[in-house]
Write a protein that holds these residues in place. Structure first.
Motif, short mmCIF file in Angstrom:
data_model
loop_
_atom_site.label_atom_id
_atom_site.label_comp_id
_atom_site.label_asym_id
_atom_site.label_seq_id
_atom_site.Cartn_x
_atom_site.Cartn_y
_atom_site.Cartn_z
N THR A 220 0.46 -1.41 0.13
CA THR A 220 0.00 0.30 -0.26
C THR A 220 0.68 0.94 0.22
OG1 THR A 220 -1.65 -1.11 0.82
CG2 THR A 220 -1.92 1.44 1.01
N LEU A 221 1.97 1.29 0.81
CA LEU A 221 2.55 2.48 0.38
C LEU A 221 3.71 2.49 -0.55
CD1 LEU A 221 4.22 1.90 4.59
CD2 LEU A 221 2.47 3.82 3.35
N ALA A 222 3.95 1.18 -1.45
CA ALA A 222 4.71 1.61 -2.09
C ALA A 222 3.46 1.96 -3.36
CB ALA A 222 4.95 0.17 -3.02
N ARG A 223 2.34 1.71 -3.24
CA ARG A 223 1.96 2.34 -4.28
C ARG A 223 1.11 3.54 -4.26
NH1 ARG A 223 -0.96 -3.14 -3.93
NH2 ARG A 223 -0.04 -4.53 -5.49
N ALA A 224 0.89 4.64 -2.88
CA ALA A 224 1.13 5.51 -2.17
C ALA A 224 1.70 6.42 -2.78
CB ALA A 224 0.44 5.66 -1.33
N ALA A 225 3.25 5.52 -3.14
CA ALA A 225 4.02 6.59 -3.09
C ALA A 225 3.85 6.02 -4.92
CB ALA A 225 5.67 6.13 -2.25
N SER A 226 3.69 6.10 -6.05
CA SER A 226 3.42 5.33 -7.34
C SER A 226 4.81 5.23 -7.69
CB SER A 226 3.11 6.95 -7.75
OG SER A 226 2.78 7.82 -7.81
N LEU A 227 4.95 3.52 -6.89
CA LEU A 227 6.13 3.00 -7.75
C LEU A 227 5.18 2.24 -7.91
CD1 LEU A 227 8.33 2.55 -4.21
CD2 LEU A 227 8.95 3.84 -6.55
N HIS A 228 6.08 1.30 -8.62
CA HIS A 228 5.07 0.35 -9.50
C HIS A 228 5.65 -1.25 -8.91
CE1 HIS A 228 4.73 -2.68 -12.63
NE2 HIS A 228 4.37 -2.02 -13.38
N VAL A 229 4.70 -1.66 -8.70
CA VAL A 229 4.43 -2.99 -7.70
C VAL A 229 3.70 -4.19 -8.48
CG1 VAL A 229 4.03 -3.84 -4.75
CG2 VAL A 229 4.48 -1.55 -5.89
N ALA A 230 4.86 -5.18 -8.74
CA ALA A 230 4.86 -6.34 -9.35
C ALA A 230 4.11 -7.43 -8.14
CB ALA A 230 4.93 -7.04 -10.49
N VAL A 231 2.83 -7.68 -8.65
CA VAL A 231 3.37 -9.12 -7.56
C VAL A 231 3.04 -10.39 -7.88
CG1 VAL A 231 0.84 -10.60 -6.03
CG2 VAL A 231 1.54 -8.26 -5.56
N ARG A 232 3.53 -11.16 -8.23
CA ARG A 232 3.84 -11.97 -9.21
C ARG A 232 5.46 -13.06 -8.99
NH1 ARG A 232 9.24 -10.95 -11.50
NH2 ARG A 232 9.88 -9.19 -11.63
N ARG A 233 5.37 -13.78 -9.92
CA ARG A 233 6.48 -15.64 -9.45
C ARG A 233 7.71 -14.82 -9.81
NH1 ARG A 233 8.04 -21.06 -10.37
NH2 ARG A 233 9.38 -20.33 -11.81
N VAL A 234 8.39 -14.72 -8.65
CA VAL A 234 10.17 -13.87 -8.88
C VAL A 234 10.62 -15.33 -8.39
CG1 VAL A 234 11.95 -13.42 -7.10
CG2 VAL A 234 9.26 -12.38 -7.78
N THR A 235 12.05 -15.36 -9.34
CA THR A 235 12.92 -16.89 -8.88
C THR A 235 13.93 -16.21 -8.65
OG1 THR A 235 14.31 -15.86 -11.45
CG2 THR A 235 12.39 -17.69 -11.97
N ALA A 236 15.00 -17.38 -7.81
CA ALA A 236 15.77 -17.01 -7.22
C ALA A 236 17.05 -16.42 -7.86
CB ALA A 236 16.50 -18.52 -6.47
N ASP A 237 17.29 -16.56 -9.46
CA ASP A 237 17.88 -16.07 -10.10
C ASP A 237 17.72 -14.60 -10.61
OD1 ASP A 237 19.39 -18.48 -10.87
OD2 ASP A 237 18.37 -18.75 -13.02
N GLU A 238 16.25 -14.48 -10.51
CA GLU A 238 15.70 -12.88 -10.44
C GLU A 238 16.79 -12.26 -9.50
OE1 GLU A 238 12.15 -11.02 -11.30
OE2 GLU A 238 12.28 -12.85 -11.64
N LEU A 239 16.59 -12.99 -8.60
CA LEU A 239 16.91 -12.26 -6.82
C LEU A 239 18.58 -12.40 -6.72
CD1 LEU A 239 15.91 -11.14 -4.15
CD2 LEU A 239 16.19 -13.35 -3.52
N ARG A 240 19.19 -13.31 -7.29
CA ARG A 240 20.47 -12.67 -7.22
C ARG A 240 20.96 -11.50 -8.03
NH1 ARG A 240 19.59 -18.62 -8.36
NH2 ARG A 240 19.98 -20.08 -6.38
#
Ligand SMILES: Cc1ncc(COP(=O)(O)O)c(C=O)c1O
Length: 289
Positions: A220-240
């Motif tokens: 909610t705070l991120a959206r209120a700050a107009s940040l782009h947020v995706a709730v989606r699958r995230v992979t370990a490779d992406e995290l690295r």
């Protein structure tokens, strides 16, 4: 340092050494209990309604009874906190399925127990928040998001404890639980977000993660700050390969992840978006009545 325990069976808060639970309690025998961890802000439990709502939905997932009203649970929390004499507490609210005849069958259980453990709130220092955490990805501990009880906050945290043990054995501060297919789930006691090209992403609840209350507030705070947020699958490779990553949880709030599997994210310090979210979280806590 003062710790106090409220016991439902006594109806009052007592010093820890006087707080005992039966060895026949299924919380002890099977981890057959529910819990919530909250902090106080100006002496009052933060996000109390959300925590009580999650407690009740956890109970529903595992067919457990919570035979106390929200007012009675709030009173137990208040009594435990007051008994410590501390300005702020971390409160652990536990409801067990009660005692049973040493058989797995839940129908034999009686007398659910209510316990609140209140201890002093100790937050990481500013330097610790800025340094952030080194994490390692741990697979094979938690994998199936289709199980509804993956969303329940139940007492059996052994898979999470063992993931953390593996991480500390490897010299890291904390773990990130990764499903067998490489999907990032969560930390042992926190939800995970990553930042890539200025965009935030966090795994969906149905991946098999706890519906974190801080996760929801941060979204909610991120959206209120107009940040782009995706709730989606995230992979370990992406995290690295992320620019930034962070944990969210009720006590620490927003905590940077600055190394993943030995590789630095960004410049190995809390990044600008994480910093902004940590500040937004602090303002949110300060604005609580
Ligand atoms: C497995 C797990 N995920 C996420 C969280 C964060 O949830 P919350 O923000 O409600 O504290 C916790 C909290 O302890 C947790 O145990």
């Amino acid at each position: 340092v003062s710790v106090a325990v409220y016991l439902g069976s006594l109806g009052r808060a007592v010093p820890p050494e006087q707080a005992t639970v039966s060895v026949f309690d299924r919380g002890f025998l099977y981890g057959d209990s529910l819990f919530e961890t909250l902090r106080t802000a100006e002496g009052r439990p933060l996000d109390l309604e959300a925590h009580l709502e999650r407690l009740r939905s956890s109970a529903a997932y595992v067919h457990a009874q919570v035979p106390w009203s929200d007012a009675a649970l709030a009173d137990a929390l208040a009594q435990a906190h007051a008994a410590t004499g501390n300005a702020e507490s971390v409160l652990r609210l536990i409801v067990t399925r009660g005692r049973g005849p040493l058989m797995l069958d839940i129908r034999g259980a009686c007398d659910p127990e209510l316990v609140v453990i209140a201890r002093p709130l100790v937050l990481p220092s500013e330097a610790e928040y800025q340094r952030g955490l080194a994490v390692v990805c741990v697979t094979g501990r938690k994998s199936d998001g289709r199980l509804l009880d993956a969303r329940a906050k139940v007492g059996n945290y052994l898979p999470h404890a063992l993931a953390l043990a593996q991480a500390t054995d490897e010299g890291a501060d904390d773990a990130v639980l990764v499903a067998d297919d490489g999907a990032v789930l969560e930390g042992p006691t926190a939800n995970v977000f990553l930042v890539r090209d200025g965009q935030l992403a966090t795994p969906p609840i149905d991946a098999g993660v706890l519906p974190g209350i801080t996760r929801e507030v941060v979204l909610t705070l991120a959206r209120a700050a107009s940040l782009h947020v995706a709730v989606r699958r995230v992979t370990a490779d992406e995290l690295r390969r992320a620019d930034e990553a962070l944990f969210t949880s009720s006590v620490r709030g927003v905590m940077a992840i600055t190394r993943v599997d030995g590789r630095s994210l960004g410049d190995s310090r809390e990044g600008p978006l994480t910093r902004a979210l940590r500040s937004a979280w602090a303002a949110y806590v300060a604005a609580r009545p």
